[in-house]
Design a protein around this motif. Structure first.
Motif, PDB file in Angstrom:
ATOM      1  N   PHE A  69      42.502  51.180  26.725  1.00 33.10           N
ATOM      2  CA  PHE A  69      42.202  51.081  28.150  1.00 33.10           C
ATOM      3  C   PHE A  69      40.794  50.532  28.345  1.00 33.10           C
ATOM      4  O   PHE A  69      39.936  50.630  27.467  1.00 33.10           O
ATOM      5  CB  PHE A  69      42.263  52.466  28.819  1.00 33.10           C
ATOM      6  CG  PHE A  69      43.626  53.071  28.845  1.00 33.10           C
ATOM      7  CD1 PHE A  69      44.574  52.677  29.779  1.00 33.10           C
ATOM      8  CD2 PHE A  69      43.964  54.058  27.937  1.00 33.10           C
ATOM      9  CE1 PHE A  69      45.834  53.249  29.803  1.00 33.10           C
ATOM     10  CE2 PHE A  69      45.225  54.641  27.950  1.00 33.10           C
ATOM     11  CZ  PHE A  69      46.155  54.238  28.888  1.00 33.10           C
ATOM     12  N   ALA A  70      40.564  49.996  29.533  1.00 32.75           N
ATOM     13  CA  ALA A  70      39.229  49.617  29.990  1.00 32.75           C
ATOM     14  C   ALA A  70      39.109  50.077  31.435  1.00 32.75           C
ATOM     15  O   ALA A  70      40.115  50.192  32.144  1.00 32.75           O
ATOM     16  CB  ALA A  70      39.017  48.108  29.893  1.00 32.75           C
ATOM     17  N   VAL A  71      37.889  50.352  31.868  1.00 32.51           N
ATOM     18  CA  VAL A  71      37.626  50.791  33.238  1.00 32.51           C
ATOM     19  C   VAL A  71      36.482  49.957  33.799  1.00 32.51           C
ATOM     20  O   VAL A  71      35.506  49.665  33.092  1.00 32.51           O
ATOM     21  CB  VAL A  71      37.242  52.292  33.263  1.00 32.51           C
ATOM     22  CG1 VAL A  71      36.806  52.723  34.662  1.00 32.51           C
ATOM     23  CG2 VAL A  71      38.400  53.156  32.783  1.00 32.51           C
ATOM     24  N   SER A  72      36.599  49.588  35.068  1.00 29.13           N
ATOM     25  CA  SER A  72      35.516  48.853  35.727  1.00 29.13           C
ATOM     26  C   SER A  72      35.250  49.423  37.108  1.00 29.13           C
ATOM     27  O   SER A  72      36.114  50.073  37.708  1.00 29.13           O
ATOM     28  CB  SER A  72      35.862  47.360  35.848  1.00 29.13           C
ATOM     29  OG  SER A  72      36.915  47.163  36.772  1.00 29.13           O
ATOM     30  N   LEU A  73      34.052  49.152  37.604  1.00 29.44           N
ATOM     31  CA  LEU A  73      33.669  49.449  38.987  1.00 29.44           C
ATOM     32  C   LEU A  73      33.031  48.177  39.530  1.00 29.44           C
ATOM     33  O   LEU A  73      32.071  47.659  38.950  1.00 29.44           O
ATOM     34  CB  LEU A  73      32.672  50.608  39.052  1.00 29.44           C
ATOM     35  CG  LEU A  73      32.076  50.915  40.436  1.00 29.44           C
ATOM     36  CD1 LEU A  73      33.145  51.255  41.459  1.00 29.44           C
ATOM     37  CD2 LEU A  73      31.059  52.040  40.332  1.00 29.44           C
ATOM     38  N   TYR A  74      33.573  47.693  40.645  1.00 36.42           N
ATOM     39  CA  TYR A  74      33.199  46.382  41.173  1.00 36.42           C
ATOM     40  C   TYR A  74      33.039  46.455  42.684  1.00 36.42           C
ATOM     41  O   TYR A  74      33.834  47.103  43.373  1.00 36.42           O
ATOM     42  CB  TYR A  74      34.296  45.379  40.799  1.00 36.42           C
ATOM     43  CG  TYR A  74      34.093  43.986  41.312  1.00 36.42           C
ATOM     44  CD1 TYR A  74      33.100  43.173  40.798  1.00 36.42           C
ATOM     45  CD2 TYR A  74      34.915  43.465  42.294  1.00 36.42           C
ATOM     46  CE1 TYR A  74      32.922  41.872  41.255  1.00 36.42           C
ATOM     47  CE2 TYR A  74      34.759  42.165  42.754  1.00 36.42           C
ATOM     48  CZ  TYR A  74      33.757  41.382  42.240  1.00 36.42           C
ATOM     49  OH  TYR A  74      33.583  40.099  42.693  1.00 36.42           O
ATOM     50  N   ASP A  75      32.030  45.786  43.203  1.00 35.05           N
ATOM     51  CA  ASP A  75      31.799  45.661  44.645  1.00 35.05           C
ATOM     52  C   ASP A  75      32.103  44.226  45.054  1.00 35.05           C
ATOM     53  O   ASP A  75      31.289  43.328  44.834  1.00 35.05           O
ATOM     54  CB  ASP A  75      30.346  46.017  44.972  1.00 35.05           C
ATOM     55  CG  ASP A  75      29.971  45.749  46.427  1.00 35.05           C
ATOM     56  OD1 ASP A  75      30.833  45.335  47.232  1.00 35.05           O
ATOM     57  OD2 ASP A  75      28.790  45.952  46.761  1.00 35.05           O
ATOM     58  N   PRO A  76      33.291  43.984  45.655  1.00 31.31           N
ATOM     59  CA  PRO A  76      33.630  42.614  46.059  1.00 31.31           C
ATOM     60  C   PRO A  76      32.859  42.160  47.299  1.00 31.31           C
ATOM     61  O   PRO A  76      32.874  40.972  47.626  1.00 31.31           O
ATOM     62  CB  PRO A  76      35.126  42.693  46.351  1.00 31.31           C
ATOM     63  CG  PRO A  76      35.352  44.113  46.763  1.00 31.31           C
ATOM     64  CD  PRO A  76      34.378  44.925  45.942  1.00 31.31           C
ATOM     65  N   ASP A  77      32.196  43.099  47.990  1.00 30.72           N
ATOM     66  CA  ASP A  77      31.500  42.769  49.232  1.00 30.72           C
ATOM     67  C   ASP A  77      30.017  42.438  49.049  1.00 30.72           C
ATOM     68  O   ASP A  77      29.324  42.124  50.018  1.00 30.72           O
ATOM     69  CB  ASP A  77      31.625  43.944  50.213  1.00 30.72           C
ATOM     70  CG  ASP A  77      33.078  44.287  50.500  1.00 30.72           C
ATOM     71  OD1 ASP A  77      33.886  43.357  50.691  1.00 30.72           O
ATOM     72  OD2 ASP A  77      33.408  45.492  50.505  1.00 30.72           O
ATOM     73  N   ALA A  78      29.529  42.518  47.822  1.00 34.17           N
ATOM     74  CA  ALA A  78      28.115  42.227  47.564  1.00 34.17           C
ATOM     75  C   ALA A  78      27.786  40.792  47.966  1.00 34.17           C
ATOM     76  O   ALA A  78      28.582  39.885  47.729  1.00 34.17           O
ATOM     77  CB  ALA A  78      27.789  42.449  46.097  1.00 34.17           C
ATOM     78  N   PRO A  79      26.632  40.575  48.568  1.00 32.83           N
ATOM     79  CA  PRO A  79      26.274  39.240  49.051  1.00 32.83           C
ATOM     80  C   PRO A  79      25.731  38.333  47.942  1.00 32.83           C
ATOM     81  O   PRO A  79      24.632  37.790  48.038  1.00 32.83           O
ATOM     82  CB  PRO A  79      25.209  39.542  50.111  1.00 32.83           C
ATOM     83  CG  PRO A  79      24.543  40.783  49.612  1.00 32.83           C
ATOM     84  CD  PRO A  79      25.644  41.583  48.959  1.00 32.83           C
TER      85      PRO A  79
END
Length: 181
Positions: A69-79
Motif C-alpha cells: 500500500f501507499a498513502v498520500s495527502l494532497y491539497d488540490p486547491d493550493a495556489p
C-alpha cells in the motif's frame, strides 16, 4: 427484442453492484469526510500553529492480489498550479491495513516504509496550512498496489511517488477533509 436486451442489462447491473459492494474504503477517527480538519493535524510553521500530527487511518476492501500500500495527502486547491503534496508514505506491506496517529512523524510506520520530502521540503507528514481565505480540500488516498515496493527511495519527489503509485494501483480509496483560516 426488448426482453432480450433487458436481461443482459439486469445481469450487468447486478455484477456492477457486486463490485461496488467490494470497493475499497478509507476511514479515520481523526478526520471525518467533508468535515473540518482538527488543529491537531494542522501544520506547525509557515504561519500555521497546529500540532502537525498525522491522523490515524484504516482501510479495507483491497483486492486479494494487493502486494503493498501507499498513502498520500494532497491539497488540490493550493495556489501553485499543481496542488500541494503534504505527505507520501509507501512500501507498506499488504498485511498492514492501518496507520496509527502520528505515523507521519516516523513512529508506528511498518518496517521498510518510506516517506519522501513533502512540498514543505520536510520528510514525512506536513498538515494542512492553506493561505488565509477559502477552505481547501485535503484528500487522503490509500493505494492498493500490485508491487511489493515502489521503485523509488525517500529522495524521490512527491510527484514521482504519485507517478509510481498510480501506475501500479489496483484500487484506491479517498477521504477528504476541509481546512481554512
Amino acid at each position: 427484442m426488448r426482453t432480450i436486451a433487458f436481461g443482459p442489462a439486469i445481469l450487468v447491473g447486478a455484477l456492477m453492484g457486486v463490485g461496488a459492494a467490494n470497493a475499497m474504503t478509507l476511514t479515520s477517527p481523526d478526520i471525518k469526510p467533508g468535515a473540518k480538519v482538527a488543529d491537531e493535524q494542522v501544520f506547525n510553521g509557515w504561519d500555521c500553529t497546529g500540532k502537525n500530527v498525522s491522523p490515524a487511518l484504516s482501510w479495507s476492501g483491497a483486492p486479494k492480489d494487493t502486494k503493498s500500500f501507499a498513502v498520500s495527502l494532497y491539497d488540490p486547491d493550493a495556489p501553485t498550479g499543481s496542488g500541494f503534496w503534504h505527505w507520501w508514505v509507501a512500501n507498506i506491506p499488504a498485511t498492514v491495513t492501518s496507520l496509527p496517529k502520528g505515523a507521519g512523524g516516523g513512529t508506528g510506520l511498518p518496517e521498510g516504509a518510506v516517506q519522501p520530502h513533502n512540498d514543505f521540503s520536510l520528510a514525512g507528514y506536513g498538515g494542512p496550512c492553506p493561505p488565509k481565505g477559502k477552505p481547501h480540500r485535503y484528500v487522503i488516498t490509500v493505494y492498493a498496489l500490485k508491487v511489493d515496493k515502489l521503485d523509488v527511495d525517500d529522495k524521490a519527489s512527491a510527484a514521482v511517488f504519485g507517478f509510481y503509485a498510480n501506475a501500479n494501483a489496483l484500487a484506491k480509496a479517498t477521504l477528504t477533509g476541509l481546512y481554512g483560516r
